[in-house]
Enzyme design. Structure first.
Site, PDB file in Angstrom:
ATOM      1  CD  GLU A   1      -1.185 -45.577 -37.901  1.00  0.00           C
ATOM      2  OE1 GLU A   1      -2.256 -45.504 -37.267  1.00  0.00           O
ATOM      3  OE2 GLU A   1      -0.571 -44.578 -38.339  1.00  0.00           O
TER       4      GLU A   1
ATOM      5  CG  HIS B   1      12.416 -45.433  -9.409  1.00  0.00           C
ATOM      6  ND1 HIS B   1      13.016 -45.800  -8.210  1.00  0.00           N
ATOM      7  CD2 HIS B   1      13.278 -44.587 -10.019  1.00  0.00           C
ATOM      8  CE1 HIS B   1      14.183 -45.175  -8.102  1.00  0.00           C
ATOM      9  NE2 HIS B   1      14.368 -44.441  -9.184  1.00  0.00           N
TER      10      HIS B   1
ATOM     11  CE  LYS C   1     -10.288 -43.825 -38.881  1.00  0.00           C
ATOM     12  NZ  LYS C   1      -9.287 -42.876 -39.439  1.00  0.00           N
TER      13      LYS C   1
END
Length: 557
Positions: free
Chosen positions: A361, A392, A520
């Site tokens: 960001e 893993h 947004k």
């Protein structure tokens, strides 16, 4: 004068960028094995200590000329001047006309350079400390008179990731309280986290912290509204309910008051604190509730120590500068597109998620300060996982895939040997497990660096292709004496300043985040369509129209 005298060619002075390009061409195929063969003392040369931590960058694909050229690049970009500007009250965040003074949040209260600033911060922190002590002593009661035993932090982004990460990382330092105290975190706007949590809680003993810098973030306010409805359904709608069960942290006291949070329960921060840098402020209330007032003070002191190191240390020994420059070399010259963060301690489970916001960001930008497009690649994709689990999952790709990836290994040197440890009766067995994690940390960084050459001689003979290890994956290793409030503060501050160093090299503003704003706004335009208040889809693209039709059950597909 004889005109036939041969003229010597003039010596051309290369810019730091040109010098680095030249060095890259000379060294792009040089293997780390060769670098270690040529420099037997690489650890001594490329390792820096700072009190209770060690930063080893000897497994980076550099040598002394490359390091010197990187430092010259930083000097040519006037990094010293920019550091001075950061540690001032200048509006370094030029797109929002704001200072970036997160460093001020960890100033000692008696600081003489910025006494007014230090007092301003200290006043809010002291109010927070009083609340923390009141809750810990069992003196903070809900509307019915019962002691608060569950605290739910409602936030998103910097109001969630930082407090969650640190509270989890420092769980060994959880202080004893008069009554058992649980800290929980809610961030997702879909309500799933809140739904899971509420049925485990009693309204009478639950306190909500609503953390939002602007106090207008829809994710946070939607969760807060649901929590409020839950409380009012159980306890009624009297004003005492809101006063006793909600704390607010924001730059907007008027909005907190309008929402219903009592002024006594409002804690303030300032516009000069970016959300992703705000955990040092009262946004860090969940951290203080976990580790106590003295623990939080040690956390701040650790970060302040790194501020001083960053501000005063010569670049060749300056850990945040070196961290930033290694990233510049890997991203802009070795063309590595991703960077993995691999902590070998389960308590750092959320550290990579926190760094994803801090780094991407901040430096995920493509516009320079002069308004022009950047000339180089900026922030790499940051990813990772707790190292033993990652072994893993994706280490197969790191060792034998086609992607070149730089890595940060992080581990505490000591664990399970102090009074804070919760399960002392199992300490011997758990110390063995810690040593197992450390041995894997060292082994993986070694194998990534040297490939087949890390194997024993008899193991290398007649290896089939599918068992070959190429190596030459660069990494750094950060060792902390132990994971404590102080070293946690240091670790975070190191990465904060690393991000700033890179922003200076790339000539971008790391303190804004305009890329997250428009999405947004578009969502706010679409919501009336989904809830039936509007039916006009004409301004939308065909794909979005089709998806909305499916969501509304109007598609023939």
């Amino acid at each position: 004068m004889n005109k036939n005298i041969e003229q010597f060619p003039r010596k051309t002075t290369l810019t730091p960028q040109q010098k680095l390009e030249q060095l890259m061409e000379q060294h792009k195929t040089v293997h780390l094995t060769e670098l270690f063969d040529k420099e037997q003392d690489r650890f001594a040369k490329y390792c820096v200590g700072c009190e209770d931590l060690v930063f080893d960058f000897s497994k980076q694909r550099i040598n002394q000329p490359i390091l010197d050229a990187l430092v010259q690049l930083a000097e040519s970009k006037q990094l010293n001047k920019w550091i001075d500007t950061l540690f001032s009250q200048n509006k370094i965040n030029y797109t929002e006309q704001r200072e970036a003074m997160h460093w001020a949040l960890r100033l000692p209260a008696d600081n003489q350079v910025y006494p007014e600033l230090a007092k301003q911060v200290s006043d809010q922190l002291e109010r927070m400390y009083q609340l923390v002590n009141k809750i810990h002593e069992g003196q903070y009661r809900g509307a019915t008179g019962e002691v608060i035993q569950d605290v739910v932090n409602i936030g998103v982004g910097g109001s969630d990731l930082g407090p969650l990460m640190v509270s989890h990382a420092l769980s060994d330092f959880k202080v004893k309280t008069a009554k058992p105290l649980n800290i929980r975190f809610v961030s997702t706007m879909d309500g799933s986290q809140l739904s899971d949590i509420l049925h485990q809680l009693r309204p009478e003993t639950t306190l909500f912290i609503v953390s939002s810098k602007s106090f207008s973030t829809i994710d946070t306010l939607s969760n807060a509204h649901t929590a409020r409805k839950w409380l009012e359904k159980a306890l009624g709608r009297e004003s005492s309910i809101l006063k006793s069960h909600f704390i607010g942290v924001s730059t907007k006291p008027d909005k907190m008051t309008e929402w219903g949070i009592h002024p006594d329960n409002q804690f303030l921060l300032w516009d000069w604190v970016g959300g992703r840098y705000s955990l040092w402020s009262c946004i860090g209330l969940p951290i203080a509730l976990t580790i106590g007032v003295e623990g939080f003070k040690a956390f701040l002191a650790g970060a302040h120590g790194i501020d001083e190191h960053f501000r005063t240390t010569e670049f060749h020994q300056n850990i945040p500068v070196l961290m930033g420059l290694m990233g510049i070399w890997n991203t802009n010259y070795l063309n590595l597109k991703t960077h993995a963060v691999l902590p070998y301690d389960g308590r750092l489970k959320y550290f990579t998620s926190y760094l994803q916001q801090l780094e991407m960001e901040s430096n995920g930008k493509s516009t320079q300060r002069n308004g022009q497009k950047v000339e180089n690649t900026t922030c790499p994709i940051v990813w990772g996982e707790v190292g033993p689990n990652a072994q893993h999952a994706f280490y197969q790709l790191l060792h034998q895939g086609t992607q070149k990836v730089s890595c940060d290994f992080i581990a505490p040197m000591h664990r399970y040997n102090a009074n804070h440890f919760t399960y002392v009766e199992n300490a011997d067995a758990l110390i063995d497990q810690h040593l197992l994690a450390l041995s894997n940390c060292l082994a993986q960084s070694r194998l990534l660096a040297f490939g087949n050459d890390a194997l024993k001689v008899d193991q290398r003979e007649q290896l089939p292709a599918y068992k070959q290890y190429e190596g030459n994956q660069p990494s750094t290793t950060m060792l902390l004496k132990e994971l404590s409030p102080r070293t946690m503060g240091k670790l975070i501050a190191l990465y904060e300043h690393k991000v700033f160093v890179q922003s200076v090299i790339w000539d971008i503003n790391p303190f804004d985040q305009w890329g997250v704003e428009k999405g947004k706004e578009i969502a706010n335009d679409l919501l009336p369509i989904l809830n039936g208040e509007s039916s006009d889809l004409s301004h939308l693209d065909d794909s979005t129209q089709g998806l909305i039709q499916f969501l509304l059950g109007k598609s023939n597909g």
